[in-house]
Scaffold this motif. Structure first.
Motif, PDB file in Angstrom:
ATOM      1  N   THR A 157      39.926  33.358  39.850  1.00 23.77           N
ATOM      2  CA  THR A 157      39.983  33.651  41.287  1.00 23.77           C
ATOM      3  C   THR A 157      40.014  32.352  42.096  1.00 23.77           C
ATOM      4  O   THR A 157      40.657  32.279  43.150  1.00 23.77           O
TER       5      THR A 157
ATOM      6  N   ARG B 198      42.665  30.953  44.994  1.00 26.15           N
ATOM      7  CA  ARG B 198      42.250  30.408  46.285  1.00 26.15           C
ATOM      8  C   ARG B 198      42.841  29.022  46.517  1.00 26.15           C
ATOM      9  O   ARG B 198      43.128  28.634  47.660  1.00 26.15           O
TER      10      ARG B 198
ATOM     11  N   ILE C 235      39.822  39.819  47.660  1.00 29.44           N
ATOM     12  CA  ILE C 235      39.465  40.025  46.256  1.00 29.44           C
ATOM     13  C   ILE C 235      38.336  41.038  46.208  1.00 29.44           C
ATOM     14  O   ILE C 235      37.254  40.811  46.754  1.00 29.44           O
TER      15      ILE C 235
ATOM     16  N   LYS D 120      35.847  43.523  43.840  1.00 27.15           N
ATOM     17  CA  LYS D 120      35.276  43.544  42.498  1.00 27.15           C
ATOM     18  C   LYS D 120      34.931  44.955  42.042  1.00 27.15           C
ATOM     19  O   LYS D 120      34.451  45.780  42.817  1.00 27.15           O
TER      20      LYS D 120
ATOM     21  N   VAL E 196      38.604  42.374  39.003  1.00 25.32           N
ATOM     22  CA  VAL E 196      38.902  42.242  40.429  1.00 25.32           C
ATOM     23  C   VAL E 196      40.367  42.572  40.677  1.00 25.32           C
ATOM     24  O   VAL E 196      41.216  42.396  39.794  1.00 25.32           O
TER      25      VAL E 196
ATOM     26  N   ALA F 208      43.328  41.625  43.548  1.00 26.66           N
ATOM     27  CA  ALA F 208      43.626  40.647  44.602  1.00 26.66           C
ATOM     28  C   ALA F 208      44.889  41.074  45.333  1.00 26.66           C
ATOM     29  O   ALA F 208      45.855  41.510  44.699  1.00 26.66           O
TER      30      ALA F 208
END
Length: 519
Positions: free
Chosen positions: A185, A189, A199, A201, A213, A215
């Motif tokens: 993740t 970013r 994002i 979870k 997760v 995204a």
């Protein structure tokens, strides 16, 4: 693998689930230090890697204990920011909490003025506590507190960030996902300052829970698509999810189709580019392969490198990939058709040459092709399973030896070896390994159609294939868009790749809010 009958909502809100009154009275913490510690020992004390450390909070005489997993928790963090804060540094602050007059400590005082650690939560139920401990967190029990503090000390073992081995590029970022979800993740970013990158979870798996997760970018992705992805993930009902391939199989639209409807990749740049088109990515802890939905057939033949090079080289290379895919799918079947049924369509000199090389071959063309194709597939699979230093060498030498020996023995003709070799090389030009497997499977079906009906069989197989592809969808998006439904604007990035200045509009099939590319 055991499957369970009831569905489970895999959100992080598991701590709020309703408990049976009897279970609540037995498994809730009471505030009695000895009883609470024994309750935890009963649950997980039989594990040899679970460490219990009892001590007195400095200057108070109040008993406490920390519980953590040796190897999963960061011992340095525990020593410096938990043990030192509670034992050595606490005496300087022990007069600041009014509750100490009664010989107890308030959890607010410990959280806000004592512990120098960023992630602190609390629970009052032993089942929630054990699940956190077994994933690397540290539990803090304090005499007199009915809430146990859970401290974020997870330090899992993971490899360094390297170039992905399954998707090599000549030009592009030399960065690939790892088995750590947090690292993955963070890689997304790092692609840029984007406040709309969301994002969310989940936790999947019944017996062994793992973090997952999704995204997406808020102003790009269709909310209905995001909701559909969440629904399918929440319906995952399986004991364990060891790899993202399980998720891929459980959320796809049509599990009977030979075509994959979910794209997997190790490349963060491919994932982020897909997010910018309005797609959704799925990342699972413990695997470097992320999933992208929805997908189309053309995505399986595209590479991130297509956009890093100038448009003319990318234009030609992409056309070459589509041509290689056709050879990989129809090469042997066309050979069987012409040799067995339609010799009159072959130029005379070439036909005489082919017949001369096949003189003495005891098998019909279909058997000849099957022998070589099966041998090639065995060599390919064997090369993958062998150690890296000898795998490629074995594949090359094995192919040469078997091909030459088969020709010398009169089992196959030289032209058949050429056709099979060209077909195998063409399959290597397909960027996605899963798409290459699909073409390899369908190649055998096309060969049988050609053996029975000749070119008519090849055409019939192609029509069946087109009929299936037209009906196939990936999360509601037609799989062969922009062919069906026909969208002329999307053809600028389909079989060809136009200059970036000409591709101002994003794909219409994803139904995004922002359809104009900036810049």
């Amino acid at each position: 693998m055991k499957w369970r009958g009831s569905t489970m909502k895999q959100h992080d809100h598991e701590n709020n689930k309703t408990l049976d009154p009897a279970e609540t009275s037995i498994n809730r913490f009471s505030g009695n230090f000895a009883l609470d510690l024994e309750l935890v020992r009963t649950e997980i004390g039989h594990n040899s890697d679970v460490q219990f450390r009892e001590f007195y909070i400095g200057g108070t005489g109040i008993g406490a204990a920390i519980i953590f997993i040796d190897g999963l928790s960061d011992k340095e963090l525990i020593d410096k920011h938990i043990m030192k804060s509670l034992m050595a540094s606490f005496s300087e602050k022990n007069n600041q909490d009014p509750s100490l007059v009664q010989g107890i400590l308030s959890k607010e005082f410990i959280k806000n003025q004592v512990l120098t650690i960023s992630e602190v939560t609390e629970t009052h139920h032993v089942n929630d506590l054990t699940s956190k401990i077994l994933t690397g967190s540290t539990a803090l029990l304090v005499d007199g507190l009915q809430h146990v503090l859970i401290l974020g000390t997870t330090k899992g073992k993971s490899r360094s960030i390297e170039e992905p081995s399954s998707e090599p590029l000549v030009r592009g970022p030399r960065v690939g996902f790892t088995e750590s979800l947090r690292d993955n993740t963070a890689l997304l970013r790092q692609h840029g300052d984007n406040n709309n990158l969301s994002i969310i979870k989940f936790r999947v798996g019944q017996s062994s829970k793992k973090e997952l997760v999704i995204a997406y970018i808020k102003d790009m992705a269709d909310p209905a698509l995001v909701e559909e992805v969440q629904k399918r993930i929440q319906k995952i009902n399986i004991d364990d999810v060891p790899e993202s391939g399980y998720v891929e199989q459980l959320i796809e639209d049509n599990y009977l189709s030979p075509f994959t409807q979910v794209q997997n990749t190790e490349r963060p740049d491919r994932v982020y580019n897909a997010l910018m088109e309005g797609r959704v990515a799925i990342l699972l802890d413990g695997t470097p392969f992320a999933l992208i939905v929805p997908v189309s057939f053309s995505m399986m033949l595209h590479s991130p490198e297509d956009y890093y090079d100038r448009w003319l080289p990318s234009f030609l290379i992409r056309l070459l990939r589509y041509f290689a895919a056709l050879i990989s799918l129809f090469g042997p079947s066309l050979y069987i058709s012409f040799v067995s049924f339609h010799q009159g369509l072959i130029p005379t000199k070439l036909a005489m040459s082919i017949m001369g090389t096949r003189e003495g071959v005891p098998f019909p063309a279909i058997i000849e092709a099957l022998i070589m194709e099966v041998a090639i597939e065995i060599l390919r699979e064997g090369g993958l399973r062998l150690p890296k230093p000898i795998g490629p060498a074995m594949g090359i030498v094995g192919g040469l030896v078997i091909g030459e020996a088969a020709v010398q023995a009169g089992i196959v003709s030289p032209i058949m070896v050429i056709v099979v070799a060209l077909t195998a090389i063409s399959s290597f030009a397909i960027p996605q390994y899963s798409a290459g497997i699909t073409f390899r499977m369908l190649r055998f079906v096309a060969m049988f159609f050609a053996a029975v009906y000749g070119l008519y069989g090849v055409v019939l197989f192609f029509l069946f294939l087109c009929s299936h592809l037209v009906r196939l969808k990936s999360f509601g998006v037609p799989f062969i868009t922009p062919i069906v439904p026909y969208r002329v604007s999307d053809w600028k990035d389909f079989m060809i790749r136009m200059p970036l200045v000409k591709m101002r509009r994003r794909r219409k099939a994803i139904h995004r809010k922002d359809s104009i590319r900036k810049g």
